[in-house]
Scaffold this motif. Sequence first.
Motif, PDB file in Angstrom:
ATOM      1  N   VAL A   1      -8.687   6.025  -2.191  1.00  8.18           N
ATOM      2  CA  VAL A   1      -8.489   4.895  -1.281  1.00  8.18           C
ATOM      3  C   VAL A   1      -9.167   5.181   0.057  1.00  8.18           C
ATOM      4  CG1 VAL A   1      -6.777   3.558   0.008  1.00  8.18           C
ATOM      5  CG2 VAL A   1      -6.371   4.109  -2.399  1.00  8.18           C
ATOM      6  N   GLN A   2      -9.030   6.408   0.540  1.00 12.48           N
ATOM      7  CA  GLN A   2      -9.666   6.762   1.815  1.00 12.48           C
ATOM      8  C   GLN A   2     -11.191   6.704   1.704  1.00 12.48           C
ATOM      9  OE1 GLN A   2      -7.766   7.245   4.637  1.00 12.48           O
ATOM     10  NE2 GLN A   2      -9.789   6.994   5.591  1.00 12.48           N
ATOM     11  N   MET A   3     -11.714   7.115   0.549  1.00  9.44           N
ATOM     12  CA  MET A   3     -13.157   7.055   0.330  1.00  9.44           C
ATOM     13  C   MET A   3     -13.661   5.612   0.398  1.00  9.44           C
ATOM     14  SD  MET A   3     -15.334   8.527  -2.918  1.00  9.44           S
ATOM     15  CE  MET A   3     -14.546  10.128  -2.790  1.00  9.44           C
TER      16      MET A   3
ATOM     17  N   LYS B   1      -4.762   8.898  -3.001  1.00  2.00           N
ATOM     18  CA  LYS B   1      -5.015   8.726  -1.566  1.00  2.00           C
ATOM     19  C   LYS B   1      -6.465   9.044  -1.196  1.00  2.00           C
ATOM     20  CE  LYS B   1      -0.287   9.361   0.126  1.00  2.00           C
ATOM     21  NZ  LYS B   1       0.629  10.209   0.942  1.00  2.00           N
ATOM     22  N   PRO B   2      -7.070  10.129  -1.735  1.00  3.37           N
ATOM     23  CA  PRO B   2      -8.479  10.401  -1.399  1.00  3.37           C
ATOM     24  C   PRO B   2      -9.423   9.296  -1.844  1.00  3.37           C
ATOM     25  CG  PRO B   2      -7.433  12.355  -2.311  1.00  3.37           C
ATOM     26  CD  PRO B   2      -6.475  11.221  -2.520  1.00  3.37           C
TER      27      PRO B   2
ATOM     28  N   HIS C   1       0.834  -1.208   0.000  1.00  2.00           N
ATOM     29  CA  HIS C   1       0.000   0.000   0.000  1.00  2.00           C
ATOM     30  C   HIS C   1       0.869   1.259   0.000  1.00  2.00           C
ATOM     31  CE1 HIS C   1      -4.253  -1.430   1.030  1.00  2.00           C
ATOM     32  NE2 HIS C   1      -3.539  -2.532   0.862  1.00  2.00           N
ATOM     33  N   GLU C   2       1.888   1.268   0.858  1.00  2.00           N
ATOM     34  CA  GLU C   2       2.721   2.462   0.988  1.00  2.00           C
ATOM     35  C   GLU C   2       3.456   2.780  -0.315  1.00  2.00           C
ATOM     36  OE1 GLU C   2       5.212   1.645   4.318  1.00  2.00           O
ATOM     37  OE2 GLU C   2       3.700   2.210   5.808  1.00  2.00           O
TER      38      GLU C   2
ATOM     39  N   LYS D   1     -12.212   3.136   2.101  1.00  4.06           N
ATOM     40  CA  LYS D   1     -12.111   2.695   3.492  1.00  4.06           C
ATOM     41  C   LYS D   1     -13.202   3.319   4.372  1.00  4.06           C
ATOM     42  CE  LYS D   1      -7.189   1.596   3.343  1.00  4.06           C
ATOM     43  NZ  LYS D   1      -5.832   1.876   3.882  1.00  4.06           N
ATOM     44  N   ASP D   2     -13.645   4.528   4.015  1.00  9.37           N
ATOM     45  CA  ASP D   2     -14.668   5.212   4.782  1.00  9.37           C
ATOM     46  C   ASP D   2     -16.090   4.702   4.485  1.00  9.37           C
ATOM     47  OD1 ASP D   2     -12.777   6.754   6.030  1.00  9.37           O
ATOM     48  OD2 ASP D   2     -13.055   8.504   4.737  1.00  9.37           O
TER      49      ASP D   2
ATOM     50  N   LEU E   1       0.780   4.071  -2.982  1.00  9.52           N
ATOM     51  CA  LEU E   1       0.300   5.430  -2.726  1.00  9.52           C
ATOM     52  C   LEU E   1       1.443   6.448  -2.741  1.00  9.52           C
ATOM     53  CD1 LEU E   1      -2.424   4.714  -0.023  1.00  9.52           C
ATOM     54  CD2 LEU E   1      -2.735   5.252  -2.451  1.00  9.52           C
TER      55      LEU E   1
END
Length: 328
Positions: free
Chosen positions: A321-323, A318-319, A307-308, A325-326, A311
């Motif tokens: 991927v965060q979306m 990143k946004p 992942h690191e 996860k959220d 990204l």
Amino acid sequence: MFSLKKVSVSLVLAATAAACALPTQAAEWKGWNIHKAGYPNTVAMDDFARLLNEKTDGRISLKMYHAGTLGSQPDAIEQVRLGGLEVGNFSLGPIGPIAKEANVVSLPFVFSSVEQAFRAMDGEVGKMISDGLEKKGIVALAYHDAGARSFYNTQKPITQPSDVKGMKIRVMNNDLYSGMISALGGNPSPMAFSEVYQALKTNVVDGAENNYPSYESTGHYEVAGYYSVSQHLIIPECVCMNAKVFNSLSEADQKAVREAAVESAMLQRKLWAERKEASRAKAVAAGVKINEISDKGAFQSAMQSVHEKYLGDNPDLKPLVQMIKDTK
């Protein structure tokens, strides 16, 4: 002279009216699908063709070609991008290297479950991925269920990351999948899906990873009798079409195409759930040893470097991927 002009104008108007009265020739599209007769995707794509014709009052006709008869998946993806084919049913896995937005679904354990994945894909996440694909010439109309991928091999149950160490594992041709196996200490072996059965049988590879229906329908369960439920990858498939063709349609026909794709995708997901259970039962009846990996924490930790790196190379994602996860 005047009357002659009047006659000429009348003839032109009559010819124009006659031309307008002729029925518009239906657009004839070709579609690609890798799966065989009876597979959930195959049934759904045939239903898509039916709905497409019905919802456009015959203005669009789609002829589906199944079982990869029009070539390999990478070739078909390029054909849809270039317009040689109008429609394709593709995994987002091999599309990922073409459109980086699509590649986020190939991050191991990025989704927490199949159900959560489709809550994301049917919403803003799926739209953002389709927008990214459109820049590369493809529009994703709807998303199919391809289940959760798990490990299977010829040697032993996999219960912890160290069990993968030293194993030759077939993966799809995507650097993320190779990185995933390497992070577990295994040796990734990219190869065409059609070659996997023989590779397992002759010990060219020790294992592979896929969902229950693919494991069963290909006969891989006959030569790799250990199936370990890791569910490390949840990679949806898309009903995709050439962006230029889609954007050339009227607003009404675009709406009809999307509706047909979504309706057929709902059928595919229903059939997939049924097929998954049937495939698992068939494997169990054949003597396959299935083990559930209840604690996936060690596997998820091993994927942190994957992942690191991804990204780090693609900070603008990143946004997205965060979306994912959220999404609850």
